[in-house]
Design a protein around this motif. Structure first.
Motif, mmCIF file in Angstrom:
data_model
loop_
_atom_site.group_PDB
_atom_site.id
_atom_site.type_symbol
_atom_site.label_atom_id
_atom_site.label_comp_id
_atom_site.label_asym_id
_atom_site.label_seq_id
_atom_site.Cartn_x
_atom_site.Cartn_y
_atom_site.Cartn_z
ATOM 1 N N LEU A 41 64.839 -72.722 32.263
ATOM 2 C CA LEU A 41 63.950 -72.893 30.950
ATOM 3 C C LEU A 41 65.100 -71.689 30.379
ATOM 4 N N LEU A 42 66.008 -70.886 30.406
ATOM 5 C CA LEU A 42 67.196 -70.395 29.274
ATOM 6 C C LEU A 42 67.650 -72.206 29.202
ATOM 7 N N LYS A 43 67.179 -72.846 29.139
ATOM 8 C CA LYS A 43 68.660 -73.755 28.669
ATOM 9 C C LYS A 43 68.140 -74.320 26.637
ATOM 10 N N THR A 44 66.446 -74.383 27.528
ATOM 11 C CA THR A 44 65.657 -75.157 26.167
ATOM 12 C C THR A 44 64.356 -73.188 25.457
ATOM 13 N N GLU A 45 64.738 -72.574 25.956
ATOM 14 C CA GLU A 45 63.758 -71.453 25.574
ATOM 15 C C GLU A 45 65.275 -70.430 25.053
ATOM 16 N N THR A 46 64.445 -69.124 24.451
ATOM 17 C CA THR A 46 65.643 -68.347 23.658
ATOM 18 C C THR A 46 65.155 -66.618 24.498
ATOM 19 N N ALA A 190 57.197 -73.676 26.616
ATOM 20 C CA ALA A 190 56.719 -74.845 27.070
ATOM 21 C C ALA A 190 57.152 -76.386 27.357
ATOM 22 N N SER A 191 58.516 -75.204 28.016
ATOM 23 C CA SER A 191 59.912 -76.322 28.431
ATOM 24 C C SER A 191 58.614 -75.809 30.478
ATOM 25 N N GLY A 192 57.876 -74.950 29.926
ATOM 26 C CA GLY A 192 57.234 -74.367 31.690
ATOM 27 C C GLY A 192 56.346 -75.140 31.346
ATOM 28 N N LYS A 193 55.316 -75.125 30.534
ATOM 29 C CA LYS A 193 53.957 -76.252 30.366
ATOM 30 C C LYS A 193 54.536 -76.918 30.623
ATOM 31 N N THR A 194 55.488 -78.278 30.549
ATOM 32 C CA THR A 194 55.370 -79.745 31.147
ATOM 33 C C THR A 194 56.132 -79.932 32.314
ATOM 34 N N ILE A 195 56.995 -78.363 33.070
ATOM 35 C CA ILE A 195 57.384 -79.015 34.414
ATOM 36 C C ILE A 195 55.603 -78.874 35.116
#
Length: 218
Positions: A41-46, A190-195
């Protein structure tokens, strides 16, 4: 101050040693998966990588449900360990607060603490509670607590209080409706929601199959 890689390495060793006899749904392998989810998640979230990774590694260091419901032993254990590494109070406090507020049961009341790092680690932890591994973990814990797989005469409690949730002895399948199927809509990132969407669909398919087999349709 010791280097970040050494901090993480020492934390990994501490957690592995502390959880070597843990129930298999909350053991080192669960921690490692949540850690990997956090890194993903840290790859796309700050967010602050050190704080997020430390919180992921320490979030279940003393889970309340294995310590007579004591919700402070986990944060306290994490604080003591992090202080032994001579980390700044800002880091220690932040990680401690994430551990104190990350659990699903914390959502039953008003949210009193939040940060981007907490949102990331909370999503990482919730992702391990759903999908194929989430299903396996649910039934593993149900077996550990000697609960029924399913009982059609015991309906899920969809309006639980925090105390009812903590003290529930309901069949494992109820847990899907009381928690696991709710997590998709509680994701923070957002990335968590996709997964989560993909893993949620997998659980829905599993439950459809389970109920069909239960009544002898397949």
């Amino acid at each position: 101050m010791i280097k970040q890689a050494e901090i993480i390495s020492k934390t990994v060793d501490f957690v592995k040693n502390s959880l070597q006899n843990a129930e298999s749904g909350h053991d080192w392998w669960h921690i490692e998966r949540v850690w990997k989810n956090t890194q993903l998640l840290l790859k796309t979230e700050t967010g602050d990588h050190l704080i997020a990774e430390l919180a992921a590694l320490l979030h279940d260091i003393a889970d309340a449900k294995f310590h007579n419901g004591d919700e402070e032993i986990g944060p306290a254990t994490a604080r003591n360990f992090l202080q032994s590494l001579a980390l700044s109070e800002n880091i220690v406090y932040h990680v401690e607060q994430i551990i104190r507020h990350i659990s699903f049961k914390s959502s039953f009341g008003p949210v009193s603490y939040s940060s981007m790092e907490m949102k990331i680690v909370q999503d990482a932890d919730r992702l391990d509670a759903i999908g194929a591994i989430g299903i396996a973990r649910a039934f593993t814990y149900g077996g550990y607590k000697n609960r029924q797989l399913y009982n059609p005469e015991i309906a899920p409690n969809l309006n639980q209080t925090k105390e009812e949730y903590k003290n529930s002895t309901a069949p494992t399948l109820n847990h899907f409706y009381e928690k696991l199927l709710l997590l998709k809509d509680k994701m923070n990132t957002a990335s968590g929601k996709t997964i989560a969407n993909q893993r949620h669909e997998f659980m829905e398919g599993y439950l459809k199959q389970f109920h069909a087999e239960w009544v002898g349709e397949l």
